[in-house]
Design a protein around this motif. Structure first.
Motif, PDB file in Angstrom:
ATOM      1  N   LEU A   1      30.385  62.467  36.515  1.00  0.00           N
ATOM      2  CA  LEU A   1      29.673  63.353  35.585  1.00  0.00           C
ATOM      3  C   LEU A   1      28.800  62.548  34.620  1.00  0.00           C
ATOM      4  O   LEU A   1      27.797  63.041  34.123  1.00  0.00           O
ATOM      5  CB  LEU A   1      30.686  64.177  34.777  1.00  0.00           C
TER       6      LEU A   1
ATOM      7  N   ARG B   1      26.359  63.337  40.327  1.00  0.00           N
ATOM      8  CA  ARG B   1      26.648  64.300  39.244  1.00  0.00           C
ATOM      9  C   ARG B   1      27.101  65.634  39.821  1.00  0.00           C
ATOM     10  O   ARG B   1      28.017  66.267  39.292  1.00  0.00           O
ATOM     11  CB  ARG B   1      25.409  64.514  38.383  1.00  0.00           C
TER      12      ARG B   1
ATOM     13  N   LEU C   1      30.525  67.480  39.076  1.00  0.00           N
ATOM     14  CA  LEU C   1      30.622  68.866  38.627  1.00  0.00           C
ATOM     15  C   LEU C   1      31.559  69.662  39.530  1.00  0.00           C
ATOM     16  O   LEU C   1      32.437  70.384  39.066  1.00  0.00           O
ATOM     17  CB  LEU C   1      29.233  69.520  38.631  1.00  0.00           C
ATOM     18  N   ARG C   2      31.347  69.518  40.838  1.00  0.00           N
ATOM     19  CA  ARG C   2      32.170  70.284  41.788  1.00  0.00           C
ATOM     20  C   ARG C   2      33.646  69.951  41.600  1.00  0.00           C
ATOM     21  O   ARG C   2      34.502  70.832  41.646  1.00  0.00           O
ATOM     22  CB  ARG C   2      31.739  69.984  43.225  1.00  0.00           C
ATOM     23  N   LYS C   3      33.921  68.670  41.366  1.00  0.00           N
ATOM     24  CA  LYS C   3      35.318  68.296  41.165  1.00  0.00           C
ATOM     25  C   LYS C   3      35.824  68.850  39.831  1.00  0.00           C
ATOM     26  O   LYS C   3      36.956  69.316  39.737  1.00  0.00           O
ATOM     27  CB  LYS C   3      35.473  66.764  41.199  1.00  0.00           C
ATOM     28  N   ALA C   4      34.974  68.806  38.793  1.00  0.00           N
ATOM     29  CA  ALA C   4      35.386  69.295  37.479  1.00  0.00           C
ATOM     30  C   ALA C   4      35.743  70.779  37.540  1.00  0.00           C
ATOM     31  O   ALA C   4      36.707  71.211  36.924  1.00  0.00           O
ATOM     32  CB  ALA C   4      34.288  69.062  36.456  1.00  0.00           C
TER      33      ALA C   4
ATOM     34  N   PRO D   1      35.813  62.001  38.891  1.00  0.00           N
ATOM     35  CA  PRO D   1      34.931  63.042  38.314  1.00  0.00           C
ATOM     36  C   PRO D   1      34.333  62.644  36.973  1.00  0.00           C
ATOM     37  O   PRO D   1      33.195  63.001  36.670  1.00  0.00           O
ATOM     38  CB  PRO D   1      35.848  64.265  38.190  1.00  0.00           C
ATOM     39  N   ILE D   2      35.104  61.886  36.172  1.00  0.00           N
ATOM     40  CA  ILE D   2      34.594  61.494  34.849  1.00  0.00           C
ATOM     41  C   ILE D   2      33.384  60.564  35.002  1.00  0.00           C
ATOM     42  O   ILE D   2      32.325  60.785  34.414  1.00  0.00           O
ATOM     43  CB  ILE D   2      35.698  60.800  34.025  1.00  0.00           C
TER      44      ILE D   2
END
Lengths: 400, 233
Positions: free
Chosen positions: A397, A300, A304-307, A393-394
């Motif tokens: 997350l 997660r 988040l970091r990628k988002a 990322p999806i």
């Protein structure tokens, strides 16, 4: 690129998971320690043995019967035959019987059991320099004079000083005049191969200690050291002819001794080093494992970091540096332990027992251990970091 | 339409997932624009495609067909790293589960996007502190998430979403983990942010929450079924 921030973050993560970090690093600690300590000890021990071999003259070689043959009793060589060797084999200057026995030596109030050995004139003696007097001369040999040369170590044991050259030394039932005292040899406290405690003319030795007994081993002096190998094979051929091929002999010189010993140490160092290398690979797998766990646990966080805009490379860097930090920690502890253990065993065991201080390849040992650990870390640290970097990322997350 | 005033321009966007042999059409042709300064709620039952739309709007995914212009940039064909750069500079995310880094203080959580933007540590701290003050957490800078209430954690997440001064703030069920009082406070904050000029897009299934927005887009089976302004409060 804020590399220091990545490093600080990596260490913060390792500290937060300190128990498993330490346990994972332990594999690396053991591997690095082992690799360094083994190499230091290998160098130290091989140096000690090298010191012993260094007491041999380059101009002499040993002839001994091959130990594996069934009929050992036929191996004896007569003194007259041995003395003919220099006429029959080119490059041979002289050949003398090898002989050593132990007797009690007394001078003043000092008494010690020491080795008495058959020696020829100074051409045969090692390069060990004299601190007083002279070496044996051809006249000493020819006349079988009652004279002796004392090794530096024996002189110390008997508390003989240079001023006592010319004094009489009691050896068992005999008396010999001390004509020379050698310096201490490079062999330190280990037994020297060429310098007997008490060297006497071999002619005298034959008369007083070996009377009637067969000569088994011989030492041969050559003129040209570059032809020593040829001379050795010529000597073996000569002996085969003399014994009509019924006895096998073998020869050793300083080079072949060193080679044999170096071979043994290289083999042992290689085998133990390989075990160390395997333990480093196992440690690498430990790092791989714990990094995969770390990536899975923080799916997660990665999402988040990628988002919020971290690139794949930035994520890769984060986890790669974490693996490197883990490795650096294990490596550093391993280095300190390896050097400490190596130095302690070298000082307390090898140097103290042998008296020989061999040059230790510290830098090379450290470089090999760290280099190998680094390669292992690069190999095993890359995959988890790549896994983290390529997470969707999806999905990440959504991960629970 | 003046593109400078358009934050989001979605034209005939479809999204098809292939799950084994089955094709799932999550979006079947969606077209709408959102101007700068708008406050939009996206609603719809589960399976309506609102999560898929949110992922596309958030540049976490690209459409199968159609075009998506974010702040005038066509992002429908960009690669991974280019999308990451867009997310970093143009978008701010607020999640239902806050998604704060647990070991990290509020101010460092807020500063995280600035770190990825390559901004120095001092400037990061200053900007993050300022944003936390704006969401009313000036006295909680060094608290870790566990030391903050749910509402406070979501405020930290909002400060983080705003720290790079994004074109659009995307909120995915922002009140889903909060009680009603805290939800109301958060909606008041969103209202203030919108009043201050922020473009906000919020996905929710809660009519009460959606009513705070000024426009509601309703999805069903991958299509927009309704798109109208809310009655003024």
């Amino acid at each position: 690129m804020n590399l220091s921030a990545y490093i600080a973050e990596a260490f913060a993560v390792l500290v937060a998971n300190r128990v498993r970090s330490i346990l994972t690093a332990l594999g690396l600690v053991i591997g690095v320690t082992a690799v360094i300590a083994i190499q230091v000890l290998g160098a130290s021990m091989s140096g000690a043995v090298g010191g012993v071999l260094g007491s041999l003259s380059e101009r002499t070689f040993f002839v001994v019967p091959n130990q594996r043959q069934a009929d050992f009793t036929r191996a004896a060589i007569r003194l007259e035959d041995l003395q003919r060797l220099r006429f029959d084999v080119p490059n041979v200057i002289d050949a003398i019987p090898g002989g050593q026995t132990v007797r009690e030596a007394r001078i003043g109030h000092s008494r010690r059991r020491l080795g008495v050995g058959a020696q020829s004139d100074e051409r045969f003696a090692s390069e060990t320099p004299l601190i007083a007097g002279r070496k044996l001369t051809p006249e000493d040999i020819a006349l079988a004079r009652h004279v002796c040369v004392i090794s530096g170590e024996a002189a110390q044991k008997l508390q003989i000083t240079g001023a006592q050259v010319g004094s009489s030394l009691r050896v068992g039932d005999h008396r010999y005049t001390i004509v020379g005292i050698l310096d201490r040899s490079r062999a330190g406290r280990l037994p020297s191969l060429a310098n007997f405690d008490i060297s006497i003319p071999y002619t005298l030795y034959e008369r007083e200690y070996a009377r009637g007994r067969a000569i088994i081993a011989a030492r041969v002096l050559v003129d040209d050291t570059s032809k020593i190998a040829q001379t050795e094979s010529d000597t073996l051929a000569w002996l085969a002819a003399l014994k009509k091929g019924r006895v096998e002999y073998q020869t050793f010189d300083r080079k072949s001794f060193s080679k044999a010993v170096d071979g043994i140490f290289a083999g042992v160092t290689l085998v133990v080093g390989l075990i160390g290398a395997v333990s480093l690979v196992v440690a690498g797998i430990g790092i791989l494992n714990i990094m995969l766990v770390s990536v899975a646990e923080r799916t997660r966080e990665i999402g988040l970091r990628k988002a919020i805009g971290a690139t794949r490379f930035q994520i890769l860097l984060q986890f790669f540096i974490e693996a490197l930090a883990l490795s650096a920690f294990g490596c550093t502890v391993g280095l300190v332990l390896g050097v400490l253990i190596g130095a302690l065993v070298n000082d307390l065991a090898i140097v103290k027992l042998s008296g020989i201080v061999a040059p230790i390849p510290w830098l090379r040992s450290i470089a090999i251990a760290t280099g190998f650990a680094t390669i292992v870390t690069l190999v095993f640290g890359t995959y988890p970091a790549w896994r983290a970097a390529t997470l969707d990322p999806i999905e990440a997350l959504r991960y629970e | 339409m003046n593109s400078a005033a358009t934050a989001i321009d979605v034209r005939d966007v479809t999204k098809t997932y292939v799950l084994g042999d089955v094709k799932v059409e999550a979006l079947r042709g969606v077209t709408f624009t959102i101007a700068r300064g708008e406050y939009v709620a996206i609603m719809g039952p589960s399976g309506s495609g609102k999560s898929t739309l949110m992922n596309l709007l958030g540049c976490l995914d690209v459409p199968t067909t159609g075009r998506y212009l974010l702040d005038g940039i066509d992002v429908s064909t960009l690669g991974d790293d280019a999308l990451a750069a867009i997310r970093l500079r143009k978008l701010g995310f607020v999640f239902q589960g806050f998604n704060l880094l647990a070991r990290t203080s509020a101010v460092k959580n807020v500063a995280l996007p600035l770190f990825y933007a390559g901004i120095g540590v001092k400037a990061r701290g200053a900007t993050a502190t300022e944003r936390l003050r704006e969401v009313g957490l000036g006295d909680r800078l060094d608290h870790k998430p566990a030391e903050l209430s749910g509402g406070q954690q979501q405020r930290v997440a909002i400060a983080r979403a705003l720290v790079n001064d994004p074109a659009v703030l995307l909120a995915d069920e922002p009140t889903g983990n909060l009680d009603s009082t805290t939800s109301e406070e958060l909606m008041a904050l969103f209202g203030d942010l919108n009043a201050g000029g922020r473009t906000i897009i919020m996905v929710t299934h809660d009519e009460g929450v959606a009513s705070h927005a000024r426009r509601i887009i309703r999805l069903r089976d991958g299509r927009i079924v309704d798109d109208r302004p809310t009655a003024p409060n």
